[in-house]
Design a protein around this motif. Structure first.
Motif, PDB file in Angstrom:
ATOM      1  N   TYR A  34       0.851  -1.197   0.000  1.00 46.46           N
ATOM      2  CA  TYR A  34       0.000   0.000   0.000  1.00 46.46           C
ATOM      3  C   TYR A  34       0.898   1.263   0.000  1.00 46.46           C
ATOM      4  N   LEU A  35       2.010   1.184   0.745  1.00 46.24           N
ATOM      5  CA  LEU A  35       2.889   2.360   0.857  1.00 46.24           C
ATOM      6  C   LEU A  35       3.797   2.521  -0.360  1.00 46.24           C
ATOM      7  N   ILE A  36       4.090   1.416  -1.018  1.00 46.42           N
ATOM      8  CA  ILE A  36       4.886   1.525  -2.257  1.00 46.42           C
ATOM      9  C   ILE A  36       4.082   2.353  -3.270  1.00 46.42           C
ATOM     10  N   CYS A  38      -0.275   5.124   5.940  1.00 47.74           N
ATOM     11  CA  CYS A  38       0.816   5.821   6.645  1.00 47.74           C
ATOM     12  C   CYS A  38       0.502   5.952   8.133  1.00 47.74           C
ATOM     13  N   ARG A  39      -0.712   6.408   8.422  1.00 46.82           N
ATOM     14  CA  ARG A  39      -1.096   6.577   9.828  1.00 46.82           C
ATOM     15  C   ARG A  39      -0.952   5.249  10.569  1.00 46.82           C
ATOM     16  N   GLY A  40      -1.209   4.171   9.845  1.00 46.81           N
ATOM     17  CA  GLY A  40      -1.077   2.846  10.456  1.00 46.81           C
ATOM     18  C   GLY A  40       0.318   2.631  11.033  1.00 46.81           C
ATOM     19  N   VAL A  41       1.332   3.030  10.294  1.00 44.95           N
ATOM     20  CA  VAL A  41       2.709   2.852  10.780  1.00 44.95           C
ATOM     21  C   VAL A  41       2.909   3.653  12.066  1.00 44.95           C
ATOM     22  N   ILE A  42       2.387   4.862  12.079  1.00 47.59           N
ATOM     23  CA  ILE A  42       2.541   5.723  13.264  1.00 47.59           C
ATOM     24  C   ILE A  42       1.811   5.106  14.464  1.00 47.59           C
ATOM     25  N   ALA A 102       2.083  -4.008  -5.761  1.00 45.67           N
ATOM     26  CA  ALA A 102       1.238  -2.835  -5.487  1.00 45.67           C
ATOM     27  C   ALA A 102       0.416  -2.444  -6.718  1.00 45.67           C
ATOM     28  N   GLY A 103       0.465  -3.260  -7.750  1.00 41.93           N
ATOM     29  CA  GLY A 103      -0.120  -2.857  -9.026  1.00 41.93           C
ATOM     30  C   GLY A 103      -1.548  -3.300  -9.284  1.00 41.93           C
ATOM     31  N   ASP A 104      -2.221  -3.893  -8.279  1.00 41.62           N
ATOM     32  CA  ASP A 104      -3.598  -4.361  -8.479  1.00 41.62           C
ATOM     33  C   ASP A 104      -4.604  -3.245  -8.236  1.00 41.62           C
ATOM     34  N   SER A 105      -5.764  -3.370  -8.895  1.00 37.03           N
ATOM     35  CA  SER A 105      -6.795  -2.349  -8.728  1.00 37.03           C
ATOM     36  C   SER A 105      -8.172  -2.990  -8.519  1.00 37.03           C
ATOM     37  N   VAL A 106      -9.198  -2.184  -8.720  1.00 38.71           N
ATOM     38  CA  VAL A 106     -10.553  -2.596  -8.361  1.00 38.71           C
ATOM     39  C   VAL A 106     -11.524  -2.410  -9.524  1.00 38.71           C
ATOM     40  N   GLY A 107     -12.554  -3.238  -9.560  1.00 38.22           N
ATOM     41  CA  GLY A 107     -13.635  -3.037 -10.533  1.00 38.22           C
ATOM     42  C   GLY A 107     -14.937  -3.548  -9.950  1.00 38.22           C
ATOM     43  N   LEU A 136     -11.069  -0.762   0.704  1.00 37.52           N
ATOM     44  CA  LEU A 136     -12.231  -0.335   1.503  1.00 37.52           C
ATOM     45  C   LEU A 136     -11.854  -0.213   2.974  1.00 37.52           C
ATOM     46  N   ASN A 137     -10.655  -0.651   3.300  1.00 35.06           N
ATOM     47  CA  ASN A 137     -10.243  -0.644   4.703  1.00 35.06           C
ATOM     48  C   ASN A 137      -9.730   0.747   5.103  1.00 35.06           C
ATOM     49  N   ASN A 138     -10.626   1.715   4.996  1.00 33.87           N
ATOM     50  CA  ASN A 138     -10.355   3.113   5.365  1.00 33.87           C
ATOM     51  C   ASN A 138     -11.512   3.569   6.231  1.00 33.87           C
ATOM     52  N   PRO A 139     -11.247   4.417   7.249  1.00 32.93           N
ATOM     53  CA  PRO A 139     -12.313   4.763   8.197  1.00 32.93           C
ATOM     54  C   PRO A 139     -13.624   5.201   7.547  1.00 32.93           C
ATOM     55  N   THR A 140     -13.564   6.063   6.543  1.00 28.61           N
ATOM     56  CA  THR A 140     -14.814   6.558   5.942  1.00 28.61           C
ATOM     57  C   THR A 140     -15.648   5.416   5.381  1.00 28.61           C
ATOM     58  N   LEU A 141     -14.974   4.521   4.670  1.00 28.95           N
ATOM     59  CA  LEU A 141     -15.709   3.432   4.014  1.00 28.95           C
ATOM     60  C   LEU A 141     -16.106   2.355   5.009  1.00 28.95           C
TER      61      LEU A 141
END
Ligand code: RAT
Ligand code: ZN
Length: 416
Positions: free
Chosen positions: A49-51, A92-96, A271-276, A327-332
Motif C-alpha cells: 500500500y505504501l509503495i 501511513c497513519r497505520g505505521v505511526i 502494489a499494481g492491483d486495482s478494483v472493478g 475499503l479498509n479506510n475509516p470513511t468506508l
C-alpha cells in the motif's frame, strides 16, 4: 444492568476494545514458516500500500526502487511519505499507530532508533506482544499449496502454532488452470488440460488432501471484477465440479473475494492491483444453486456493497465479511458497517485485517475497532430512543458475535 444513552459510547468502546478477535483473513504465517512471517519496521514501511503511495510523490523509477535492499526501500519510503509529506493516509497513519502503541517516541521521526528498538525483541516475544497489543486471539492465514516455499513447510511440518489457523487459497487452480495442471501432474495427480471425469476426480483428491493437511477452516479464492457464474468456462466447471463438492463433503465454507483487477500497472508489482465493480448475480446464483454449500463473500468495490448485503438477507448460506483492501479506510468502514448493521443486524463479520506484516495487527484492529464502536453506538442509541432497555451483557454478547462467534458458528454450521 441497563445502559443509559449518555454513558453508551464509553461502555461500547470499553467492550469493543476488550473483546479478543478472531481475524478471519490475513496473510500472516505461523513461526514454523520461517522468513515467510514478515514483521518489523522495514517490512511495515515496504507494505505494498505504501509503495503505491510513494510512487505518487517521488520521481524514483520503478527499477531503481525494486533493485534496492529491503532496508533501503524502507528508508526511501520513510523519507518520501513521512519526512517530506504528512503521513495522514490510512496506510501511513497505520505505521505511526504501530510505533506509538509499541512505545516509540513518534515525535523524533528517527527511523534508525525505531529499527533498533523493535529489532531487539526475540521473535516469540514479539509475536506475543503484537497479539496482546492488538487483542487478537488467533488469525487465519492465506495458504497457497502452489507456492514452492510454503509447500515445502506443509510437507515437512507436522505441528503449528495454535494462534495461526489455515485457509486453503486456490487462486492458481481456479484462475490459471491452463498453467498449473502441469504442476499437479508433476506432483503425481493424473490430470489433463481438459476437465474429463477422471481429471475432476483427481482435482477433488488434490483439494481434499490439502484441506486435511492444513486443517483448513475454509477454501478461498480471489476473483476478478469480470467474474460471472454460471458460464461455460474452466473456472465455472472447477467451482461447480471440484470446489463445491469438496467443500460440501468437508462442510467448509468457500470464501470468494471478488472484484480485483490484477496488475493494472505491472511496474508496481505487488502494489499494481486495482478494483472493478463485479456482477452480484454470480453470488446470488451460487447461493441459490448450492443451498448446502456455505459461502463467505467480500467484494472490493464500494458499489457492490449494498447489493451484497441485500443478497445476504436472502441466503442464510452467505456470510458477508470484512472491508477489503481499498475499503479498509475509516470513511468506508463506517459507511459499510452502518449499512450492514441496518440490513443484517448482528449477522455479519464486520472486519478482517488482511495484515501481511505481523505488526499491522495493532493498527488495523485499533483503527477498525474505533469505527465499529462508533457505528454500534449509533445503532444502540436509536434503539434506546425507541424505548429498548439495553444491558451491558447484551452489548458484550453482540460484540462477541461480531468479532468471534459469527465466524466460528458459520464454520461449524451444517446445512443439509
Ligand atoms: O490487501 C492485500 O494485501 C491484497 O494484496 C491482497 O492480498 C488481497 O487481500 C488478497 O487476499 O488477494
Ligand atoms: Zn488478502
Amino acid at each position: 444492568m441497563s445502559v443509559q444513552s449518555k454513558e453508551l459510547l464509553t461502555v461500547v468502546e470499553e467492550i469493543v476494545n476488550h473483546t479478543t478477535i478472531t481475524d478471519v483473513h490475513t496473510h500472516l504465517f505461523a513461526p514454523e514458516f520461517g522468513d515467510q512471517l514478515l514483521y518489523g519496521i522495514d517490512e511495515l514501511l515496504t507494505y505494498h500500500y505504501l509503495i503505491a503511495e510513494t510512487m505518487r510523490v517521488s520521481d524514483i523509477d520503478y527499477d531503481t526502487y525494486w533493485k534496492m535492499s529491503r532496508q533501503e526501500q524502507a528508508e526511501t519510503i520513510w523519507e518520501a511519505l513521512f519526512i517530506h509529506h504528512t503521513p495522514y493516509s490510512e496506510a501511513c497513519r497505520g505505521v505511526i499507530t504501530v510505533l506509538q502503541k509499541l512505545g516509540m517516541d513518534v515525535s523524533t521521526r528517527d527511523l534508525e532508533s525505531y529499527r533498533e528498538a523493535l529489532g531487539r525483541y526475540p521473535l516469540e516475544e514479539y509475536i506475543a506482544l503484537i497479539f496482546e497489543k492488538a487483542n487478537v486471539s488467533s488469525v487465519v492465514m492465506t495458504n497457497d499449496p502452489f507456492d514452492e516455499q510454503e509447500r515445502k513447510v506443509w510437507l515437512s511440518q507436522t505441528t503449528r502454532d495454535e494462534r495461526f489457523h489455515a485457509a486453503l487459497r486456490i487462486d492458481p487452480l481456479i484462475n490459471d488452470y491452463d498453467t498449473v495442471y502441469k504442476d499437479l501432474q508433476a506432483w503425481g495427480y493424473q490430470v489433463d488440460a481438459d476437465l474429463t471425469e477422471s481429471t475432476i476426480q483427481e482435482l477433488r483428491r488434490f483439494v481434499s488432501e490439502w484441506i486435511e493437511r492444513m486443517q483448513a477452516l475454509y477454501v478461498a479464492v480471489s476473483l476478478p471484477d469480470t467474474f460471472v457464474y454460471p458460464e461455460h468456462s474452466v473456472r465455472s466447471t472447477l467451482i461447480e465440479k471440484v470446489i463445491l463438492p469438496v467443500c460440501r463433503e468437508h462442510q467448509l465454507p468457500f470464501a470468494l473475494m471478488i472484484g480485483v483487477k490484477r496488475l493494472v500497472n505491472e511496474s508496481l508489482r505487488s502494489a499494481g492491483d486495482s478494483v472493478g465493480k463485479a456482477d452480484i448475480q454470480a453470488v446470488e446464483a451460487l447461493c441459490k444453486s448450492f443451498p448446502t454449500n456455505k459461502f463467505m463473500v467480500t467484494m472490493l468495490s464500494r458499489e457492490n456493497q449494498h447489493e451484497l448485503a441485500v443478497t445476504a438477507r436472502k441466503f442464510r448460506n452467505l456470510m458477508v465479511f470484512g472491508c477489503w483492501w481499498f475499503l479498509n479506510n475509516p470513511t468506508l468502514i463506517e459507511e459499510m458497517t452502518a449499512m450492514r448493521f441496518e440490513l443484517l443486524g448482528t449477522s455479519v463479520i464486520p472486519q478482517h485485517s488482511d495484515a501481511r506484516i505481523l505488526d499491522q495487527l495493532v493498527y488495523k484492529w485499533s483503527h477498525s475497532r474505533e469505527v465499529i464502536a462508533k457505528v454500534l453506538t449509533e445503532q444502540y442509541e436509536r434503539l434506546i430512543e425507541a424505548g429498548w432497555n439495553l444491558t451491558e451483557e447484551e452489548i458484550r454478547r453482540d460484540v462477541g458475535q461480531l468479532f468471534n462467534d459469527n465466524f466460528w458458528d458459520f464454520i461449524n454450521l451444517k446445512l443439509s
